[in-house]
Every structure is written in C-alpha cells, then in structure tokens.
Design an enzyme around this catalytic site. Sequence first.
Site, mmCIF file in Angstrom:
data_model
loop_
_atom_site.group_PDB
_atom_site.id
_atom_site.type_symbol
_atom_site.label_atom_id
_atom_site.label_comp_id
_atom_site.label_asym_id
_atom_site.label_seq_id
_atom_site.Cartn_x
_atom_site.Cartn_y
_atom_site.Cartn_z
ATOM 1 N N LYS A 93 0.927 -1.194 -0.113
ATOM 2 C CA LYS A 93 -0.001 -0.105 0.065
ATOM 3 C C LYS A 93 0.777 1.189 0.080
ATOM 4 O O LYS A 93 0.771 2.308 0.925
ATOM 5 C CB LYS A 93 -1.087 -0.170 1.013
ATOM 6 C CG LYS A 93 -1.682 -1.084 1.083
ATOM 7 C CD LYS A 93 -2.827 -1.381 2.151
ATOM 8 C CE LYS A 93 -3.600 -2.420 2.232
ATOM 9 N NZ LYS A 93 -2.918 -3.669 2.535
HETATM 10 O O1 LIG Z 1 -9.408 -3.654 1.804
HETATM 11 C C1 LIG Z 1 -8.245 -4.311 2.178
HETATM 12 C C2 LIG Z 1 -6.915 -4.202 1.585
HETATM 13 C C3 LIG Z 1 -6.317 -5.132 1.909
HETATM 14 N N1 LIG Z 1 -6.475 -6.081 3.108
HETATM 15 C C4 LIG Z 1 -5.324 -7.145 3.494
HETATM 16 O O2 LIG Z 1 -5.777 -8.375 3.056
HETATM 17 C C5 LIG Z 1 -5.252 -9.379 3.982
HETATM 18 C C6 LIG Z 1 -6.750 -9.821 4.584
HETATM 19 O O3 LIG Z 1 -6.390 -10.929 5.703
HETATM 20 P P1 LIG Z 1 -7.466 -11.864 6.356
HETATM 21 O O4 LIG Z 1 -6.877 -12.631 7.407
HETATM 22 O O5 LIG Z 1 -8.070 -12.703 5.256
HETATM 23 O O6 LIG Z 1 -8.562 -10.761 6.829
HETATM 24 C C7 LIG Z 1 -4.720 -8.728 5.001
HETATM 25 O O7 LIG Z 1 -3.248 -8.551 4.643
HETATM 26 C C8 LIG Z 1 -5.146 -7.110 5.119
HETATM 27 O O8 LIG Z 1 -4.176 -6.125 5.326
HETATM 28 C C9 LIG Z 1 -7.878 -6.411 3.532
HETATM 29 O O9 LIG Z 1 -8.067 -6.991 4.311
HETATM 30 N N2 LIG Z 1 -8.662 -5.286 2.972
#
Ligand SMILES: O=c1ccn([C@@H]2O[C@H](COP(=O)(O)O)[C@@H](O)[C@H]2O)c(=O)[nH]1
Length: 277
Positions: A93
């Site tokens: 990001k």
């Molecule tokens: O909108 C967003 C953008 C990035 N993320 C990232 O994706 C993963 C989600 O992890 P989970 O454990 O499946 O919830 C994580 O790295 C976030 O920083 C997001 O969730 N939402």
Amino acid sequence: MTRQELINQIKEKRSFLCVGLDTDITKIPEHLQEEEDPIFAFNKAIIEATEDLCVAYKPNIAFYESYGVRGWHALQKTWQILPKHCFSIADAKRGDIGNTSKMYAQAFFDRTVSGMSFDSITIAPYMGKDSVTPFLDFEGKWAIVLALTSNEGSKDFQNFTNHEGKQLFEEVIDKVNQWGDTENLMYVVGATRGEAFLEIRKHAPDHFLLVPGVGAQGGSLQEVCKYGMNKDCGLLVNSTRGIIYASSGKDFAERAREEAILLRNEMERELIHHGII
Ligand SMILES: O=c1ccn([C@@H]2O[C@H](COP(=O)(O)O)[C@@H](O)[C@H]2O)c(=O)[nH]1
C-alpha cells in the site's frame, strides 16, 4: 505474469484463490520457533501445502517490516521460493511523490537492486497521478490500486459522494483507468462490500480485482462472484488468517491445505456456474 497467463492459471487450477502470507511470529506453531528463520520456515510449509490450489500469494509487507532486518530477509527468501506459476503481490500500500514512489517501485520490482521482483504491488492512490505512474513504468509489472476496501473505516472517505452523485471510489477508478490498462492495473475491492461490485464493474468491467475479506472478515465469496465475476473471472480472492492460521499445532500446513481446498472447491463451482471452465 501477463493477464493471459493469469487467466490460463485460473482455468488450469480451477481456482482464483490468493493465499495471504501475513506471518506473525507470535502465531507460528511452537515447534517452528526453534528454526533458524521461523517466518521463512512457516511460509515455506504453507506454500508447499497450497501451491497447486491457488493462483497467487500475497505477503503483507507490514508483517515483515515489523521484524526489521530479520523480517526483510525472510521476505526476500520467501519471494525466492514463490512458485513461478503463481502471481505474486507485495501488499505494501505504497504511494508518495514521484521520485519516492520510484524508489518504492524499485524496492519491490527491481531484483538487481533489492533482491526481489514481485509481479505487483498494492498502491494507495490518495496522492494522485505522479504517485501511481512510477509503478506503471515497470514493464510487465502491475499496480493494484485501493478502490473500495474491506474495513469498516472505508466508509469514512471512499463513499464520499460529490454533487453529481458520484462516489470517491468511482472517481478513483475512472481517473486511474486513464493511467494504465487492464494489462497493468487491478483494483482492490473488499469482499465485505457485496453488491458494490455491481457499481465497481460499471467502471472497471474488464479489470482484475483483488478481493480481500473472505474468511476472517466474513465476506461472502458467492456474493463477490455473483456481482463481480466477469468473462475472464476477473477476480483474485484472498484469504489469509482463515488459511494460514487454521491450526496452531504441528498440523498447521495440512489444516491450511484443507481450508484452501474448501475455498478452491467453492471457486471451481463458481467458475463452472459462470461458464468460465
Ligand atoms: O481492503 C483491504 C485491503 C487489504 N487487506 C489485506 O488483506 C489481508 C486480509 O487478511 P484476512 O486474514 O483474510 O482478513 C490482510 O493482509 C489485509 O491487510 C484487507 O483485508 N482489506
């Protein structure tokens, strides 16, 4: 990896799963803590257990930066073992004034300088064109731009509506579309935003979307596919904690595989239902 190569992988593996590698040392199983590099040992086991089931891996850079040199080294080693048949995403990001963005791009794209060359990086577009285009200047690489994120706070800015009734995330997509194309741009859209995919697809009908938020955040894969799938699939759906932390015991890799299989099977059904395979 090109767009067509990604589509081919999706059809071959019957999956559009992206496995997140948010490796938190405090959640790594006890027996791996003895390893010289527990983060890398954990990632290696997860990759070996899931690489035939997914088409992408997404290490979130915060989980590596937070451990300093040790974490950065684990990230480099992880990048080296990411299978070539999988699309790699540095979830960093980033985005800053032009010359700084160029350095961020170098850090994640230019192997000769940084030791890593991911296929793509996630970008926060708030600083505008000169903060995004340095990433697009790298031939064969992708910028994945935040459009409508999965978190509660996304509503604070992203749904802001102008006097013409256009929301900020729509404006972001329309503007960013002018700087690249479907071969080097994707958008992040949270799985928790269900029907919003209808709106997103009006602005980005052909782009791939990176979709976090299924699993631990409770987003619905079915809804994402119903409203967001296009003729090429057009989706990379990420799950992180739901897969990599399915077990904290010695069986963590097997359990991760089981969770990945469940998602992969659901994805296969959606691909069949939408006539893609
Ligand atoms: O909108 C967003 C953008 C990035 N993320 C990232 O994706 C993963 C989600 O992890 P989970 O454990 O499946 O919830 C994580 O790295 C976030 O920083 C997001 O969730 N939402």
